[in-house]
Design a protein around this motif. Sequence first.
Motif, PDB file in Angstrom:
ATOM      1  N   ALA A  98     -42.606  -0.550 -26.283  1.00  0.00           N
ATOM      2  CA  ALA A  98     -43.022  -2.372 -26.743  1.00  0.00           C
ATOM      3  C   ALA A  98     -41.736  -3.358 -27.066  1.00  0.00           C
ATOM      4  O   ALA A  98     -41.682  -2.976 -28.051  1.00  0.00           O
ATOM      5  N   ASP A  99     -42.102  -4.324 -27.070  1.00  0.00           N
ATOM      6  CA  ASP A  99     -41.004  -5.220 -27.231  1.00  0.00           C
ATOM      7  C   ASP A  99     -41.976  -6.079 -28.170  1.00  0.00           C
ATOM      8  O   ASP A  99     -42.864  -7.447 -27.141  1.00  0.00           O
ATOM      9  N   GLY A 100     -42.010  -6.322 -29.154  1.00  0.00           N
ATOM     10  CA  GLY A 100     -43.148  -7.401 -29.948  1.00  0.00           C
ATOM     11  C   GLY A 100     -44.401  -6.535 -30.131  1.00  0.00           C
ATOM     12  O   GLY A 100     -45.264  -8.322 -30.963  1.00  0.00           O
ATOM     13  N   GLY A 101     -44.187  -5.938 -30.500  1.00  0.00           N
ATOM     14  CA  GLY A 101     -45.638  -5.240 -31.135  1.00  0.00           C
ATOM     15  C   GLY A 101     -46.042  -4.166 -30.665  1.00  0.00           C
ATOM     16  O   GLY A 101     -45.019  -3.106 -31.080  1.00  0.00           O
ATOM     17  N   SER A 102     -47.506  -3.385 -30.918  1.00  0.00           N
ATOM     18  CA  SER A 102     -47.175  -2.071 -30.663  1.00  0.00           C
ATOM     19  C   SER A 102     -47.745  -1.987 -29.868  1.00  0.00           C
ATOM     20  O   SER A 102     -48.831  -2.473 -29.290  1.00  0.00           O
ATOM     21  N   PHE A 103     -48.163  -0.375 -29.131  1.00  0.00           N
ATOM     22  CA  PHE A 103     -49.155  -0.198 -27.558  1.00  0.00           C
ATOM     23  C   PHE A 103     -50.426  -0.658 -28.225  1.00  0.00           C
ATOM     24  O   PHE A 103     -51.414  -0.399 -27.302  1.00  0.00           O
ATOM     25  N   GLY A 104     -50.773  -0.253 -29.235  1.00  0.00           N
ATOM     26  CA  GLY A 104     -52.338  -0.815 -30.144  1.00  0.00           C
ATOM     27  C   GLY A 104     -52.637  -2.053 -29.066  1.00  0.00           C
ATOM     28  O   GLY A 104     -54.499  -2.461 -29.309  1.00  0.00           O
ATOM     29  N   ARG A 105     -51.196  -2.745 -28.987  1.00  0.00           N
ATOM     30  CA  ARG A 105     -51.965  -4.068 -28.532  1.00  0.00           C
ATOM     31  C   ARG A 105     -51.921  -4.692 -26.892  1.00  0.00           C
ATOM     32  O   ARG A 105     -52.143  -5.895 -26.540  1.00  0.00           O
ATOM     33  N   VAL A 106     -51.329  -3.146 -26.539  1.00  0.00           N
ATOM     34  CA  VAL A 106     -51.507  -3.563 -24.618  1.00  0.00           C
ATOM     35  C   VAL A 106     -52.774  -2.942 -23.792  1.00  0.00           C
ATOM     36  O   VAL A 106     -52.068  -1.253 -23.799  1.00  0.00           O
ATOM     37  N   ALA A 128     -55.324   5.723 -24.012  1.00  0.00           N
ATOM     38  CA  ALA A 128     -56.152   4.461 -24.162  1.00  0.00           C
ATOM     39  C   ALA A 128     -55.971   4.655 -26.176  1.00  0.00           C
ATOM     40  O   ALA A 128     -57.031   4.819 -26.491  1.00  0.00           O
ATOM     41  N   ASP A 129     -55.304   5.825 -26.663  1.00  0.00           N
ATOM     42  CA  ASP A 129     -55.811   6.153 -28.374  1.00  0.00           C
ATOM     43  C   ASP A 129     -54.561   5.710 -28.500  1.00  0.00           C
ATOM     44  O   ASP A 129     -54.148   6.089 -29.949  1.00  0.00           O
ATOM     45  N   ALA A 130     -53.453   4.280 -27.853  1.00  0.00           N
ATOM     46  CA  ALA A 130     -52.405   3.924 -29.002  1.00  0.00           C
ATOM     47  C   ALA A 130     -52.934   3.114 -30.306  1.00  0.00           C
ATOM     48  O   ALA A 130     -54.373   2.314 -30.215  1.00  0.00           O
ATOM     49  N   THR A 131     -52.588   2.954 -31.509  1.00  0.00           N
ATOM     50  CA  THR A 131     -52.499   2.482 -32.682  1.00  0.00           C
ATOM     51  C   THR A 131     -50.817   1.504 -32.678  1.00  0.00           C
ATOM     52  O   THR A 131     -51.227   0.384 -31.887  1.00  0.00           O
ATOM     53  N   VAL A 132     -50.060   2.349 -34.043  1.00  0.00           N
ATOM     54  CA  VAL A 132     -48.559   1.498 -34.409  1.00  0.00           C
ATOM     55  C   VAL A 132     -48.086   1.944 -33.559  1.00  0.00           C
ATOM     56  O   VAL A 132     -46.503   1.443 -33.483  1.00  0.00           O
ATOM     57  N   GLU A 133     -47.729   2.504 -32.547  1.00  0.00           N
ATOM     58  CA  GLU A 133     -46.778   3.163 -32.304  1.00  0.00           C
ATOM     59  C   GLU A 133     -45.957   2.209 -31.327  1.00  0.00           C
ATOM     60  O   GLU A 133     -46.885   0.838 -30.414  1.00  0.00           O
ATOM     61  N   THR A 134     -44.800   2.024 -31.415  1.00  0.00           N
ATOM     62  CA  THR A 134     -43.805   0.989 -30.806  1.00  0.00           C
ATOM     63  C   THR A 134     -43.032   1.605 -29.392  1.00  0.00           C
ATOM     64  O   THR A 134     -42.037   1.526 -28.442  1.00  0.00           O
ATOM     65  N   ALA A 135     -43.062   3.284 -29.266  1.00  0.00           N
ATOM     66  CA  ALA A 135     -42.750   4.146 -28.245  1.00  0.00           C
ATOM     67  C   ALA A 135     -43.289   5.012 -27.818  1.00  0.00           C
ATOM     68  O   ALA A 135     -44.049   5.396 -28.941  1.00  0.00           O
ATOM     69  N   PHE A 136     -43.302   4.614 -26.358  1.00  0.00           N
ATOM     70  CA  PHE A 136     -44.047   6.476 -26.404  1.00  0.00           C
ATOM     71  C   PHE A 136     -43.289   7.559 -24.948  1.00  0.00           C
ATOM     72  O   PHE A 136     -42.881   7.019 -24.154  1.00  0.00           O
ATOM     73  N   VAL A 137     -43.814   8.314 -25.068  1.00  0.00           N
ATOM     74  CA  VAL A 137     -43.024   9.154 -23.748  1.00  0.00           C
ATOM     75  C   VAL A 137     -44.653   9.807 -23.011  1.00  0.00           C
ATOM     76  O   VAL A 137     -45.981  10.516 -23.737  1.00  0.00           O
ATOM     77  N   LEU A 138     -45.299   9.111 -22.467  1.00  0.00           N
ATOM     78  CA  LEU A 138     -45.918   9.032 -21.207  1.00  0.00           C
ATOM     79  C   LEU A 138     -46.007  10.409 -20.236  1.00  0.00           C
ATOM     80  O   LEU A 138     -47.393  10.840 -20.256  1.00  0.00           O
TER      81      LEU A 138
END
Length: 439
Positions: A98-106, A128-138
């Motif tokens: 994520a660029d500019g925030g966390s995945f909880g806002r995506v 569907a359970d992202a919060t403060v993460e800024t990177a994910f292995v999907l």
Amino acid sequence: MTMSKGSNVPVPTSTLRVELGWRPGPGVPDADASALLLVNGRVRSDGDFVFYNQPAHSSGAVRHEGKRTAAGQVTDALLVDLPRVEPVIEKVVLAASADGGSFGRVPGLYVRVLDARDGTEIARFDSADATVETAFVLGEFYRRQGAWKFRAVGQGYGSGLEGLASDYGISVDEPQHAAPAPAPPSPATRVQGPPPPVAPPVAPPVTMPPPQAPPANPWQPAAPPAPVRLSKVTLTKEAPSVSLSKQGGTSGALRVNLNWQVRKQFSGWGSKRGRAVAMHADLDLDLCALYELSDGRKGVVQALGNAFGALNQPPYIHLDGDDRTGAVDTGENLTINLDRKQDFRRILIFVTIYEGARSFADLHATVTLQPLNGAPIDFSLDECTVASTVCALALISSNGADLVVQREARYLVPERGVSPQRTIDHVYGWGMNWTPGRK
């Protein structure tokens, strides 16, 4: 097929398209797809990391294809050609940052796997359970008994793309902030005492010849490659220009991509229950370039008049086609041959509305300049407040050994009977003669 976290499905050993998708909106961070090719859980070298600054693996097995916006969704795509994955590679990890925030806002974050030949969906995982993460292995592709499978992972990182990449063995080169110099002691704590003794005079140093460099050792290993740079460049009103050489983008191809999304436009009153009906307009934007070469030749690259240019002969600029609807995966693309940068004096990238809208205020459009060997440079066209049908995007100018990209974002309003091309020519003083053309 919709998957739950931790589940897996077999996938065909063929060419697959992986899409990272989400819903855009105010305050929603941008997201980027990436892939890591692993042996024993780690990359062999930084070359096994495919992302926006390193868009293709040397084997040709994985390629970053870039973003598109359509139908209220943004997607960032990777092409994974499983037959070309080297036998030693055990796993291809599919990640997002994520660029500019966390995945909880995506909102609506997902990854899906498609057959690249016909677009058939093979697997989909919604996170569907992202919060403060800024990177994910999907997700990940992995080998099992001679075949390939896809696993939905959903593992988050709070340290962004840098932390994720470092965990898999990538050497990351990001600007480090220098530690502040220690403050001098305050007068209240300074120790008072007798003055220090005066040092005796020092004899001038004896001048010695400079040491000779030892002969080169032919068996000495080569210096390690430079670490991966994760930085992206966004041109704004406050920071409107960037040097391509400082970004490492002075060779190879510079790809200019234009993508857009049609907003709903009011078209009158519908007959159903007397309510207003919002319609989607068919939109045709044209990505164009005015050029002036170092020998004085001038011209235009555009779909109008089939002036698509050429990459390996003058003008060393090529338009890949005319996207009339915005529905294709890649939008419109110009490619500039940076290996011939000495032949360019200036290039003006601009876009015109051919049909379907009366102004850039009626649509979302984004422009990305992606050098083969440098950070992407991007900006949006959401600032239009006038009835403009032609916009100057960026001016690329030569200052000798370097090319400088200047964000223009100038929305022009042609006078009645004056073409958009003639309008932009007049403003920038290109001095060309124009005749009517058609597609």
